[in-house]
Scaffold this motif. Structure first.
Motif, short mmCIF file in Angstrom:
data_model
loop_
_atom_site.label_atom_id
_atom_site.label_comp_id
_atom_site.label_asym_id
_atom_site.label_seq_id
_atom_site.Cartn_x
_atom_site.Cartn_y
_atom_site.Cartn_z
N LYS A 11 0.82 -1.21 0.00
CA LYS A 11 0.00 0.00 0.00
C LYS A 11 0.85 1.27 0.00
O LYS A 11 0.44 2.28 -0.55
CB LYS A 11 -0.95 -0.02 1.21
CG LYS A 11 -2.11 -1.02 0.99
CD LYS A 11 -3.03 -1.11 2.17
CE LYS A 11 -2.41 -1.94 3.27
NZ LYS A 11 -3.38 -2.43 4.26
N THR A 33 -3.16 4.86 2.74
CA THR A 33 -4.41 4.17 3.04
C THR A 33 -4.56 4.09 4.54
O THR A 33 -3.59 4.23 5.29
CB THR A 33 -4.44 2.73 2.47
OG1 THR A 33 -3.47 1.94 3.18
CG2 THR A 33 -4.14 2.68 0.99
N ALA A 34 -5.79 3.88 4.99
CA ALA A 34 -6.05 3.65 6.40
C ALA A 34 -7.26 2.74 6.51
O ALA A 34 -8.02 2.58 5.54
CB ALA A 34 -6.31 4.96 7.13
N PHE A 35 -7.44 2.16 7.71
CA PHE A 35 -8.58 1.29 7.99
C PHE A 35 -8.67 0.16 6.95
O PHE A 35 -9.68 0.01 6.25
CB PHE A 35 -9.88 2.11 8.05
CG PHE A 35 -9.75 3.38 8.85
CD1 PHE A 35 -9.38 3.31 10.19
CD2 PHE A 35 -9.93 4.63 8.26
CE1 PHE A 35 -9.21 4.48 10.93
CE2 PHE A 35 -9.77 5.79 9.00
CZ PHE A 35 -9.42 5.72 10.34
N ASP A 36 -7.59 -0.62 6.84
CA ASP A 36 -7.52 -1.75 5.92
C ASP A 36 -7.79 -1.34 4.48
O ASP A 36 -8.45 -2.07 3.72
CB ASP A 36 -8.49 -2.86 6.34
CG ASP A 36 -8.08 -3.50 7.65
OD1 ASP A 36 -6.86 -3.59 7.90
OD2 ASP A 36 -8.97 -3.87 8.43
N GLY A 37 -7.29 -0.20 4.11
CA GLY A 37 -7.42 0.24 2.73
C GLY A 37 -8.75 0.87 2.38
O GLY A 37 -8.98 1.26 1.23
N LYS A 211 0.42 10.00 10.79
CA LYS A 211 -0.67 9.59 9.89
C LYS A 211 -2.06 9.77 10.50
O LYS A 211 -3.05 9.75 9.76
CB LYS A 211 -0.44 8.13 9.49
CG LYS A 211 -1.26 7.69 8.29
CD LYS A 211 -0.82 6.31 7.85
CE LYS A 211 -1.86 5.63 7.02
NZ LYS A 211 -1.47 4.22 6.77
N ARG A 215 -5.75 9.87 8.92
CA ARG A 215 -6.82 8.96 9.35
C ARG A 215 -8.02 9.73 9.88
O ARG A 215 -9.17 9.37 9.61
CB ARG A 215 -6.32 8.03 10.47
CG ARG A 215 -5.24 7.05 10.07
CD ARG A 215 -5.01 6.01 11.19
NE ARG A 215 -3.82 5.21 10.95
CZ ARG A 215 -2.62 5.46 11.47
NH1 ARG A 215 -2.44 6.49 12.29
NH2 ARG A 215 -1.59 4.69 11.18
N1 ASP Z 1 -2.16 1.45 6.42
C1 ASP Z 1 -3.11 0.57 6.99
C2 ASP Z 1 -4.30 0.34 6.07
O1 ASP Z 1 -4.39 0.76 4.95
C3 ASP Z 1 -3.62 0.94 8.36
C4 ASP Z 1 -3.30 2.25 8.98
O2 ASP Z 1 -2.15 2.69 8.96
O3 ASP Z 1 -4.20 2.89 9.56
O4 ASP Z 1 -5.23 -0.28 6.47
#
Ligand code: ASP
Ligand code: TMP
Length: 246
Positions: A11, A33-37, A211, A215
Protein backbone atom coordinates in the motif's frame (compact mmCIF):
# COMPACT_ATOMS: atom_id res chain seq x y z
CA UNK A 1 14.79 -0.32 -11.28
CA UNK A 2 12.71 -1.55 -14.21
CA UNK A 3 9.39 -3.40 -14.04
CA UNK A 4 11.03 -6.81 -14.54
CA UNK A 5 12.74 -6.48 -11.18
CA UNK A 6 9.58 -5.55 -9.25
CA UNK A 7 9.13 -8.13 -6.48
CA UNK A 8 6.20 -6.76 -4.52
CA UNK A 9 3.91 -3.75 -4.34
CA UNK A 10 2.24 -2.86 -1.03
CA UNK A 11 0.00 0.00 0.00
CA UNK A 12 2.84 2.41 0.72
CA UNK A 13 5.97 0.88 -0.85
CA UNK A 14 7.31 -1.05 -3.84
CA UNK A 15 10.13 -3.59 -3.48
CA UNK A 16 12.53 -4.15 -6.41
CA UNK A 17 15.29 -6.73 -6.72
CA UNK A 18 18.73 -5.11 -6.77
CA UNK A 19 21.62 -6.38 -8.89
CA UNK A 20 23.01 -8.20 -5.85
CA UNK A 21 20.72 -11.13 -4.88
CA UNK A 22 20.88 -10.30 -1.16
CA UNK A 23 19.73 -6.68 -1.64
CA UNK A 24 16.45 -5.02 -2.59
CA UNK A 25 15.31 -1.46 -3.25
CA UNK A 26 12.48 -0.16 -1.08
CA UNK A 27 10.68 2.69 -2.85
CA UNK A 28 8.22 4.82 -0.84
CA UNK A 29 4.96 6.00 -2.44
CA UNK A 30 2.89 9.13 -1.81
CA UNK A 31 -0.29 6.99 -1.68
CA UNK A 32 -1.84 6.63 1.76
CA UNK A 33 -4.41 4.17 3.04
CA UNK A 34 -6.05 3.65 6.40
CA UNK A 35 -8.58 1.29 7.99
CA UNK A 36 -7.52 -1.75 5.92
CA UNK A 37 -7.42 0.24 2.73
CA UNK A 38 -10.99 1.56 3.06
CA UNK A 39 -9.73 5.16 3.18
CA UNK A 40 -7.40 6.22 0.39
CA UNK A 41 -5.57 9.41 -0.48
CA UNK A 42 -2.38 11.04 -1.64
CA UNK A 43 0.00 12.83 0.72
CA UNK A 44 2.30 14.95 -1.46
CA UNK A 45 5.94 14.29 -0.62
CA UNK A 46 5.19 11.40 1.78
CA UNK A 47 7.39 8.98 -0.19
CA UNK A 48 10.34 11.32 0.09
CA UNK A 49 9.74 12.20 3.74
CA UNK A 50 9.22 8.58 4.89
CA UNK A 51 12.28 7.34 2.99
CA UNK A 52 14.50 10.04 4.49
CA UNK A 53 13.05 9.72 8.02
CA UNK A 54 13.40 5.91 7.92
CA UNK A 55 17.00 6.15 6.66
CA UNK A 56 17.96 8.57 9.44
CA UNK A 57 16.31 6.47 12.17
CA UNK A 58 17.74 3.17 10.89
CA UNK A 59 21.22 4.74 10.82
CA UNK A 60 20.72 5.99 14.37
CA UNK A 61 19.58 2.54 15.56
CA UNK A 62 22.53 0.82 13.84
CA UNK A 63 24.78 3.19 15.81
CA UNK A 64 23.01 1.97 18.96
CA UNK A 65 23.87 -1.65 18.06
CA UNK A 66 20.47 -2.68 16.71
CA UNK A 67 20.70 -4.72 13.48
CA UNK A 68 18.57 -3.18 10.70
CA UNK A 69 18.16 -3.92 7.00
CA UNK A 70 19.30 -0.42 6.02
CA UNK A 71 22.30 -0.20 3.68
CA UNK A 72 21.95 3.17 1.92
CA UNK A 73 19.89 5.41 -0.37
CA UNK A 74 19.33 4.78 -4.10
CA UNK A 75 17.36 7.95 -4.82
CA UNK A 76 15.37 10.50 -2.82
CA UNK A 77 12.46 8.13 -2.15
CA UNK A 78 14.25 4.77 -2.42
CA UNK A 79 16.39 2.94 0.14
CA UNK A 80 18.84 0.09 -0.50
CA UNK A 81 18.14 -2.60 2.08
CA UNK A 82 19.18 -6.14 2.88
CA UNK A 83 16.77 -8.75 1.52
CA UNK A 84 15.03 -10.40 4.49
CA UNK A 85 12.71 -13.38 4.89
CA UNK A 86 9.98 -11.41 6.69
CA UNK A 87 8.12 -12.89 9.64
CA UNK A 88 4.33 -12.36 9.28
CA UNK A 89 4.13 -10.60 12.66
CA UNK A 90 3.84 -6.89 13.44
CA UNK A 91 5.27 -5.79 16.79
CA UNK A 92 3.65 -2.69 18.33
CA UNK A 93 5.15 -0.84 21.31
CA UNK A 94 2.97 1.66 23.19
CA UNK A 95 4.27 4.29 25.63
CA UNK A 96 0.98 6.22 25.81
CA UNK A 97 -2.51 4.93 25.11
CA UNK A 98 -3.90 5.94 21.68
CA UNK A 99 -5.74 4.39 18.76
CA UNK A 100 -6.82 0.78 19.00
CA UNK A 101 -5.72 0.16 22.61
CA UNK A 102 -7.78 3.15 23.74
CA UNK A 103 -10.82 1.75 21.97
CA UNK A 104 -10.23 -1.86 23.07
CA UNK A 105 -9.57 -1.15 26.77
CA UNK A 106 -11.44 2.16 27.22
CA UNK A 107 -8.27 4.14 27.97
CA UNK A 108 -8.07 7.90 27.57
CA UNK A 109 -5.69 8.88 24.75
CA UNK A 110 -2.41 10.12 26.23
CA UNK A 111 -2.59 8.00 29.38
CA UNK A 112 0.95 6.76 30.15
CA UNK A 113 1.51 3.00 30.03
CA UNK A 114 4.08 1.69 32.53
CA UNK A 115 5.76 -0.50 31.54
CA UNK A 116 5.33 0.18 27.79
CA UNK A 117 2.84 -2.30 26.30
CA UNK A 118 4.09 -4.72 23.66
CA UNK A 119 1.58 -6.28 21.25
CA UNK A 120 1.77 -8.69 18.33
CA UNK A 121 -0.45 -8.57 15.26
CA UNK A 122 -0.79 -11.24 12.58
CA UNK A 123 0.22 -9.64 9.28
CA UNK A 124 -2.70 -10.62 7.05
CA UNK A 125 -4.55 -8.17 4.82
CA UNK A 126 -7.37 -10.72 4.39
CA UNK A 127 -7.96 -10.81 8.17
CA UNK A 128 -7.24 -7.12 8.84
CA UNK A 129 -4.06 -7.74 10.90
CA UNK A 130 -5.69 -9.20 14.05
CA UNK A 131 -4.19 -8.86 17.54
CA UNK A 132 -2.53 -12.14 18.59
CA UNK A 133 -0.36 -13.37 21.47
CA UNK A 134 2.68 -15.64 21.79
CA UNK A 135 0.49 -18.77 21.92
CA UNK A 136 -1.14 -17.89 18.58
CA UNK A 137 2.29 -17.21 17.07
CA UNK A 138 3.48 -20.63 18.21
CA UNK A 139 0.35 -22.58 17.22
CA UNK A 140 0.17 -20.91 13.80
CA UNK A 141 3.95 -21.44 13.39
CA UNK A 142 4.50 -17.77 12.55
CA UNK A 143 7.75 -17.70 14.54
CA UNK A 144 9.54 -19.83 17.14
CA UNK A 145 9.46 -18.91 20.86
CA UNK A 146 13.13 -17.89 20.62
CA UNK A 147 12.32 -15.62 17.67
CA UNK A 148 9.40 -14.07 19.57
CA UNK A 149 11.68 -13.38 22.53
CA UNK A 150 14.27 -11.84 20.24
CA UNK A 151 11.71 -9.60 18.50
CA UNK A 152 10.36 -8.45 21.87
CA UNK A 153 13.84 -7.69 23.23
CA UNK A 154 14.80 -5.77 20.07
CA UNK A 155 11.50 -3.84 20.09
CA UNK A 156 12.16 -2.77 23.70
CA UNK A 157 15.69 -1.68 22.77
CA UNK A 158 14.33 0.30 19.79
CA UNK A 159 11.89 2.03 22.14
CA UNK A 160 14.61 2.77 24.72
CA UNK A 161 16.82 4.26 21.97
CA UNK A 162 14.22 6.13 19.91
CA UNK A 163 12.10 7.67 22.69
CA UNK A 164 14.84 9.98 24.05
CA UNK A 165 16.28 10.58 20.56
CA UNK A 166 12.91 11.87 19.32
CA UNK A 167 12.16 13.71 22.59
CA UNK A 168 15.34 15.75 22.04
CA UNK A 169 13.76 16.75 18.73
CA UNK A 170 10.50 17.86 20.34
CA UNK A 171 8.61 14.65 19.50
CA UNK A 172 6.82 12.27 21.89
CA UNK A 173 6.99 8.67 20.67
CA UNK A 174 3.45 7.58 21.61
CA UNK A 175 3.56 4.19 19.87
CA UNK A 176 5.06 2.47 16.83
CA UNK A 177 4.98 -0.71 14.75
CA UNK A 178 8.02 -2.77 13.75
CA UNK A 179 8.50 -5.70 11.37
CA UNK A 180 11.37 -8.15 11.53
CA UNK A 181 12.93 -10.63 9.14
CA UNK A 182 15.76 -13.12 8.91
CA UNK A 183 19.01 -12.74 6.98
CA UNK A 184 21.21 -15.84 7.14
CA UNK A 185 19.32 -16.92 10.25
CA UNK A 186 19.86 -13.58 12.03
CA UNK A 187 16.96 -11.43 13.31
CA UNK A 188 17.04 -8.02 11.61
CA UNK A 189 14.74 -4.98 11.87
CA UNK A 190 13.06 -4.37 8.49
CA UNK A 191 10.26 -2.34 6.89
CA UNK A 192 10.13 1.39 7.79
CA UNK A 193 10.04 3.75 10.76
CA UNK A 194 8.07 6.82 9.76
CA UNK A 195 4.98 8.92 10.58
CA UNK A 196 3.02 6.14 8.78
CA UNK A 197 4.11 3.58 11.38
CA UNK A 198 4.60 5.70 14.51
CA UNK A 199 2.42 8.05 16.52
CA UNK A 200 4.48 11.19 17.11
CA UNK A 201 3.08 14.08 19.13
CA UNK A 202 4.56 17.56 19.25
CA UNK A 203 6.05 17.80 22.75
CA UNK A 204 4.85 21.36 23.35
CA UNK A 205 1.32 21.21 21.86
CA UNK A 206 0.59 17.42 22.14
CA UNK A 207 -0.75 17.63 18.58
CA UNK A 208 -0.24 14.59 16.31
CA UNK A 209 2.48 14.96 13.65
CA UNK A 210 1.77 11.61 11.99
CA UNK A 211 -0.67 9.59 9.89
CA UNK A 212 -3.47 10.23 12.40
CA UNK A 213 -3.78 13.65 10.69
CA UNK A 214 -4.84 11.70 7.55
CA UNK A 215 -6.82 8.96 9.35
CA UNK A 216 -8.83 11.51 11.37
CA UNK A 217 -9.05 14.32 8.76
CA UNK A 218 -7.18 16.79 10.99
CA UNK A 219 -5.71 18.79 8.07
CA UNK A 220 -2.08 19.93 7.56
CA UNK A 221 -1.07 16.35 6.74
CA UNK A 222 1.86 17.15 4.39
CA UNK A 223 3.06 19.83 6.83
CA UNK A 224 3.22 17.25 9.65
CA UNK A 225 5.38 14.82 7.61
CA UNK A 226 7.63 17.71 6.54
CA UNK A 227 7.97 18.88 10.15
CA UNK A 228 8.98 15.39 11.38
CA UNK A 229 11.45 15.16 8.48
CA UNK A 230 13.00 18.52 9.42
CA UNK A 231 13.31 17.58 13.10
CA UNK A 232 14.66 14.06 12.50
CA UNK A 233 17.06 14.76 9.60
CA UNK A 234 17.85 18.43 10.08
CA UNK A 235 16.22 18.95 6.67
CA UNK A 236 19.54 18.78 4.84
CA UNK A 237 18.51 16.99 1.61
CA UNK A 238 16.25 18.67 -0.96
CA UNK A 239 12.82 17.48 -2.03
CA UNK A 240 12.35 18.09 -5.74
CA UNK A 241 8.57 18.23 -5.22
CA UNK A 242 5.72 17.32 -7.51
CA UNK A 243 3.91 14.01 -7.87
CA UNK A 244 6.04 10.88 -7.80
CA UNK A 245 7.09 9.37 -11.11
CA UNK A 246 7.50 5.78 -9.86
N1 ASP B 1 -2.16 1.45 6.42
C1 ASP B 1 -3.11 0.57 6.99
C2 ASP B 1 -4.30 0.34 6.07
O1 ASP B 1 -4.39 0.76 4.95
C3 ASP B 1 -3.62 0.94 8.36
C4 ASP B 1 -3.30 2.25 8.98
O2 ASP B 1 -2.15 2.69 8.96
O3 ASP B 1 -4.20 2.89 9.56
O4 ASP B 1 -5.23 -0.28 6.47
P1 TMP C 1 -3.20 1.15 16.38
O1 TMP C 1 -3.43 2.01 17.59
O2 TMP C 1 -4.10 1.47 15.24
O3 TMP C 1 -3.20 -0.32 16.72
O4 TMP C 1 -1.72 1.49 15.86
C1 TMP C 1 -0.58 1.33 16.69
C2 TMP C 1 0.66 1.80 15.96
O5 TMP C 1 0.95 0.97 14.85
C3 TMP C 1 0.57 3.22 15.39
O6 TMP C 1 1.79 3.88 15.63
C4 TMP C 1 0.35 3.03 13.93
C5 TMP C 1 0.99 1.71 13.64
N1 TMP C 1 0.27 0.95 12.63
C6 TMP C 1 0.92 0.59 11.46
O7 TMP C 1 2.08 0.90 11.26
N2 TMP C 1 0.21 -0.15 10.53
C7 TMP C 1 -1.07 -0.51 10.71
O8 TMP C 1 -1.65 -1.17 9.84
C8 TMP C 1 -1.73 -0.13 11.93
C9 TMP C 1 -3.17 -0.48 12.18
C10 TMP C 1 -1.01 0.60 12.86
Amino acid sequence: MNEAKRLYEGKAKIIYQAEEPDRVYMSFKDEATAFDGKKRGLIAGKGFFNAQISAALFQYLEGQGIPTHYLGRADERTLIVRRLAMLPVEVVVRNLAAGSISRRLGLEEGRPLHPPVLEFYYKSDALGDPLINEYHIRALELATPAQVAEMAALAERVNAALSPHLRERGLILVDFKLEFGLAEGRMVLGDEISPDTCRLWDASTQQPLDKDRFRRDLGEVEEAYAEVWRRVTGGESQWSGGPQSA
